[in-house]
Design an enzyme around this catalytic site. Structure first.
Site, PDB file in Angstrom:
ATOM      1  CG  ASN A  14      -2.036  -0.629   0.962  1.00  0.00           C
ATOM      2  OD1 ASN A  14      -3.039  -0.287   0.209  1.00  0.00           O
ATOM      3  ND2 ASN A  14      -2.366  -1.854   1.422  1.00  0.00           N
TER       4      ASN A  14
ATOM      5  NE  ARG B 178       2.903  -5.084  17.183  1.00  0.00           N
ATOM      6  CZ  ARG B 178       3.465  -5.925  17.890  1.00  0.00           C
ATOM      7  NH1 ARG B 178       2.634  -6.619  19.030  1.00  0.00           N
ATOM      8  NH2 ARG B 178       4.519  -6.420  17.505  1.00  0.00           N
TER       9      ARG B 178
ATOM     10  CG  ASN C 142      -7.130   0.521   9.493  1.00  0.00           C
ATOM     11  OD1 ASN C 142      -5.938   0.169   9.059  1.00  0.00           O
ATOM     12  ND2 ASN C 142      -7.865  -0.278   9.677  1.00  0.00           N
TER      13      ASN C 142
ATOM     14  CG  HIS D  22     -10.606  -4.223   7.697  1.00  0.00           C
ATOM     15  ND1 HIS D  22      -9.682  -4.802   8.687  1.00  0.00           N
ATOM     16  CD2 HIS D  22     -11.234  -5.251   7.471  1.00  0.00           C
ATOM     17  CE1 HIS D  22     -10.207  -6.097   8.999  1.00  0.00           C
ATOM     18  NE2 HIS D  22     -10.976  -6.407   8.283  1.00  0.00           N
TER      19      HIS D  22
ATOM     20  CD  GLU E 184     -11.792   6.016  22.594  1.00  0.00           C
ATOM     21  OE1 GLU E 184     -12.212   5.326  23.475  1.00  0.00           O
ATOM     22  OE2 GLU E 184     -11.127   7.083  22.885  1.00  0.00           O
TER      23      GLU E 184
ATOM     24  CG  ASP F 144     -10.280  -3.665  11.966  1.00  0.00           C
ATOM     25  OD1 ASP F 144      -9.537  -2.905  11.720  1.00  0.00           O
ATOM     26  OD2 ASP F 144      -9.808  -4.894  12.063  1.00  0.00           O
TER      27      ASP F 144
ATOM     28  CD  GLU G 140      -6.005  -3.875   1.067  1.00  0.00           C
ATOM     29  OE1 GLU G 140      -5.021  -3.108   1.839  1.00  0.00           O
ATOM     30  OE2 GLU G 140      -5.981  -4.956   1.467  1.00  0.00           O
TER      31      GLU G 140
END
Ligand code: GAR
Length: 271
Positions: A20, A136, A155, A157, A190, A193, A222
């Site tokens: 990516n 992480r 993010n 996924h 928080e 995903d 992606e």
């Protein structure tokens, strides 16, 4: 395409190969990405993505999570944490150990690693922090540091969230027998995903596919979706609205939105 005032500054976090990252570097060089990667960080020293960054002359660092996670209880007692651990423990959703002492020790170790990440990231003053294969879980300490003035962590996924969160999005999609898989780019919050979804794209799963074909097909999506989201952010085409049931919903205001989504599906059906 709407006019973009300036390129976004990105800090990118990864754990492994960094394809990516490479896709963003290539698009940035080609002039099709309204963003510049100003720093790359990994949670382990050997991540190949760090080599990709160095080759592209992007500052690259590792914060060795393995070493941080080995801190003994005595070592932990000696350090001053940048957060109230009890409060963090009440709010966090990622460390599920039922033993409160062990759970808090784990959180403390994560916070120390994140403190180091934050120190490096802040020195590059990025507009956004992009998680791209960063394997992480991040604590509310990290999330709130960047999200205090607005959503600034993205993010990617490898599944159609909220289905198949976690570390094995492609495998879980394939093993379940799904006939379409998907990828998601979202703002991180928080949870694991979770967080407002910005864009998703789908790809077909054909009867003779295997997991390698699925991953290749998904990864190429992606790259497209992540870059498009960054361009939308740079163009001011990402609007946030309050959802009727609470929470935040993203609305893309690009007039060519439907065409772009159609292009993704068409491309995915050809690969
Ligand atoms: C990507 O498929 C990304 O979606 C996934 O890791 C891979 C990293 O690939 N991330 C997650 O599973 C996060 N939960 P890359 O290192 O080649 O970019």
């Amino acid at each position: 395409m709407a006019h973009c005032a300036r390129k976004l500054r990105l800090a990118l976090l990864l754990s492994g190969g960094g394809t990516n990252l490479q896709a963003m570097i290539d698009r940035s060089v080609a002039g099709t990405l309204s963003a510049e990667i100003v720093v790359v960080l990994s949670d382990r020293p050997g991540a190949f993505g760090l080599e990709r960054a160095a080759k592209a002359k992007i500052p690259a660092f590792h914060v060795d999570y393995k070493a941080f996670l080995k801190h003994s209880p005595t070592e932990l007692e000696k350090v001053e944490l940048p957060v109230d651990l009890a409060d963090l423990d009440r709010r966090q959703k990622i460390v599920k150990n039922p033993d409160p002492v062990e759970r808090r020790a784990r959180l403390a170790r994560l916070v120390l690693a994140e403190h180091e990440l934050i120190r490096i990231i802040d020195s590059y003053k990025p507009d956004y922090v992009c998680l791209a294969g960063f394997m992480r879980l991040v604590t509310p300490y990290f999330i709130n540091h960047f999200n205090a003035g607005g959503l600034r962590i993205l993010n990617v996924h490898p599944a159609l969230l909220p289905c198949f969160p976690g570390q094995h999005g492609y495998e879980d999609t394939f093993e379940y027998g799904c006939k379409w898989g998907g990828v998601t780019v979202h703002f991180a919050d928080e949870g694991e995903d979770t967080g407002p979804i910005i864009a998703q794209a789908v790809y077909p799963i054909w009867p003779d596919d295997d997991i390698d074909k699925i991953r290749r097909r998904g990864l190429s999506l992606e790259y497209e979706v992540y870059s498009q989201v960054l361009n939308w952010l740079a163009q001011g085409d990402v609007a946030l609205k309050s959802a009727p049931g609470g929470g935040t919903r993203v609305v893309i205001t690009d007039p060519n939105y439907a065409g772009i989504l159609g292009g993704w599906v068409a491309a995915a059906c050809r690969t």
